[in-house]
Design a protein around this motif. Structure first.
Motif, PDB file in Angstrom:
ATOM      1  N   SER A 296       0.830  -1.211   0.000  1.00  0.00           N
ATOM      2  CA  SER A 296       0.000   0.000   0.000  1.00  0.00           C
ATOM      3  C   SER A 296       0.860   1.254   0.000  1.00  0.00           C
ATOM      4  O   SER A 296       0.573   2.222  -0.708  1.00  0.00           O
ATOM      5  CB  SER A 296      -0.926   0.006   1.222  1.00  0.00           C
ATOM      6  N   LEU A 297       1.923   1.239   0.783  1.00  0.00           N
ATOM      7  CA  LEU A 297       2.798   2.402   0.866  1.00  0.00           C
ATOM      8  C   LEU A 297       3.531   2.654  -0.447  1.00  0.00           C
ATOM      9  O   LEU A 297       3.689   3.809  -0.876  1.00  0.00           O
ATOM     10  CB  LEU A 297       3.808   2.217   2.001  1.00  0.00           C
ATOM     11  N   VAL A 298       3.986   1.588  -1.100  1.00  0.00           N
ATOM     12  CA  VAL A 298       4.681   1.751  -2.379  1.00  0.00           C
ATOM     13  C   VAL A 298       3.729   2.277  -3.445  1.00  0.00           C
ATOM     14  O   VAL A 298       4.074   3.191  -4.209  1.00  0.00           O
ATOM     15  CB  VAL A 298       5.304   0.419  -2.834  1.00  0.00           C
ATOM     16  N   HIS A 299       2.523   1.715  -3.505  1.00  0.00           N
ATOM     17  CA  HIS A 299       1.540   2.203  -4.482  1.00  0.00           C
ATOM     18  C   HIS A 299       1.236   3.678  -4.239  1.00  0.00           C
ATOM     19  O   HIS A 299       1.135   4.464  -5.188  1.00  0.00           O
ATOM     20  CB  HIS A 299       0.248   1.388  -4.385  1.00  0.00           C
ATOM     21  N   SER A 303       2.188   6.715  -6.877  1.00  0.00           N
ATOM     22  CA  SER A 303       1.071   7.547  -7.322  1.00  0.00           C
ATOM     23  C   SER A 303       1.320   9.012  -6.998  1.00  0.00           C
ATOM     24  O   SER A 303       1.132   9.902  -7.845  1.00  0.00           O
ATOM     25  CB  SER A 303      -0.233   7.079  -6.662  1.00  0.00           C
ATOM     26  N   LEU A 304       1.759   9.273  -5.767  1.00  0.00           N
ATOM     27  CA  LEU A 304       2.035  10.646  -5.359  1.00  0.00           C
ATOM     28  C   LEU A 304       3.189  11.236  -6.166  1.00  0.00           C
ATOM     29  O   LEU A 304       3.158  12.423  -6.531  1.00  0.00           O
ATOM     30  CB  LEU A 304       2.366  10.696  -3.870  1.00  0.00           C
ATOM     31  N   GLY A 346       4.415   0.870 -13.562  1.00  0.00           N
ATOM     32  CA  GLY A 346       3.075   1.115 -13.012  1.00  0.00           C
ATOM     33  C   GLY A 346       2.730   2.584 -13.085  1.00  0.00           C
ATOM     34  O   GLY A 346       3.323   3.388 -12.362  1.00  0.00           O
ATOM     35  N   SER A 347       1.795   2.938 -13.975  1.00  0.00           N
ATOM     36  CA  SER A 347       1.393   4.334 -14.113  1.00  0.00           C
ATOM     37  C   SER A 347       0.646   4.799 -12.874  1.00  0.00           C
ATOM     38  O   SER A 347       0.287   4.002 -12.001  1.00  0.00           O
ATOM     39  CB  SER A 347       0.499   4.505 -15.344  1.00  0.00           C
TER      40      SER A 347
END
Length: 365
Positions: A296-299, A303-304, A346-347
């Motif tokens: 979750s933290l990596v995603h 994203s940020l 991963g966009s």
């Protein structure tokens, strides 16, 4: 109302960074700074940019690839993130994220490799569905490895593949594939799709000791995280270049940096970049520790990085004025790097979708 004390905020941030981290950042930053100076000298003369082999040699000389195993320096997301961050600030024409990802794969394998320092390595930078990955039948590789950077200069490639319905990694000779050049937003960062038709390759057997996450997933997450770190470094460098520009330019008899509206815009970007840096550091620590919330933290970090990086780049170019939109000035190199990395590993859209799926999993527990 008092202004934002950047020095005080920066000091508070550094309290969360260990002395070892500072030493790594300092050594890599200094080496990359020298390379960047040489690269910019060529850039301003409209000549070809620095040789990618020089960047690889620099990393070799720093000793990061001397020990490619679970105890080596590049076996942790923390160290890889620090290197990637400094790489983002330097913006050199070299497949840094892909090289680090290859080192990460081999560091967490059951075997060992002794030729990492002697070769330029690469890795596909696009995440694709399992069914689209090249097929590994036990000894040969067949299929397309998408978006491989610097394939013409690379000797070895770590390719994500499918085998018996599972994701695996294999090492293959770059010359065994037929290249189809892709159009890229970065003109000095060549990318190609490599087609393999029964190419001999070697299976990388990963150690699976990361809790619920598989070793394969851990590699994918690490690649996304260090891509976010490079974007953070590029954003930070854009910020510093713009700050220096605003402090040196005058308009109507006043330094531009004294304009309150410009101060507020810079302060907003400062907070955004520092928040991104802290999230990346936290995500790296969680990934190294095998924490349940690492994914979750990596995603969230990737994203940020996409949103912060794009907003920062666009605003910094605007604050510079017309010169920033010329190809003779290097700011566009950072914008191009951020845009490419936003779509790699991963966009932003894919990361948001994955983050949502992680939240759904946690709700069902």
């Amino acid at each position: 109302m008092t202004g934002l004390n950047f020095r005080k905020v920066r000091a508070n941030v550094l309290e969360l960074v260990s002395e070892e981290d500072e030493m790594i950042s300092s050594s890599v930053g200094s080496a990359f700074s020298d390379l960047m100076e040489a690269d910019r000298a060529l850039f301003f003369k409209n000549q070809s940019r620095i040789d990618p082999a020089n960047v690889k040699q620099c990393l070799d000389e720093l000793g990061f690839f001397e020990q490619i195993d679970s105890e080596g320096p590049v076996a942790t997301s923390r160290v890889q993130g620090l290197i990637a961050y400094e790489g983002g600030k330097a913006n050199l024409p070299f497949p840094l994220i892909e090289t680090l990802s290859c080192a990460y794969v081999l560091s967490h394998s059951k075997g060992s490799t002794t030729d990492f320092s002697d070769n330029i390595w690469a890795m596909p930078s696009l995440n694709v569905e399992m069914g689209e990955l090249p097929l590994f039948d036990g000894s040969l590789l067949t299929g397309i490895a998408k978006a491989v950077p610097f394939s013409a200069l690379s000797q070895r490639i770590v390719v994500p593949a499918q085998h018996a319905g599972k994701g695996v990694f294999v090492v293959v000779d770059a010359r065994a594939g037929t290249a189809r050049i892709r159009h890229s937003v970065e003109h000095d960062y060549p990318v190609a799709d490599l087609t393999f038709n029964g190419a001999a390759c070697e299976l990388v057997q990963l150690n699976d000791s990361a809790g619920e996450a598989t070793a394969h997933d851990r590699v994918v997450l690490n690649s996304a995280l260090i891509a976010a770190a490079e974007m953070a470094g590029a954003s930070a460098q854009l910020f510093e270049m713009t700050k220096e520009d605003l402090l040196s330019r005058e308009q109507f008899g006043s330094v531009l940096a004294t304009n309150q509206a410009l101060k507020h815009r810079m302060a907003e970007h400062f907070v955004g970049i520092r928040s991104l840096e802290m999230l990346i550091s936290y995500a790296a620590a969680a990934l190294d520790a095998g924490s349940d919330d690492a994914a979750s933290l990596v995603h969230a970090a990737k994203s940020l990085a996409g949103s912060v990086g794009k907003e920062t780049a666009e605003d910094m170019l605007q604050l510079h004025g017309a010169i920033a939109y010329t190809t003779e000035y290097p700011l566009h190199l950072y914008l191009r790097r951020i845009l490419r990395l936003s779509a790699s590993f991963g966009s932003t859209y894919e990361q948001n979708e994955d983050l949502y799926q992680e939240f759904q999993k946690s709700k069902s527990i």
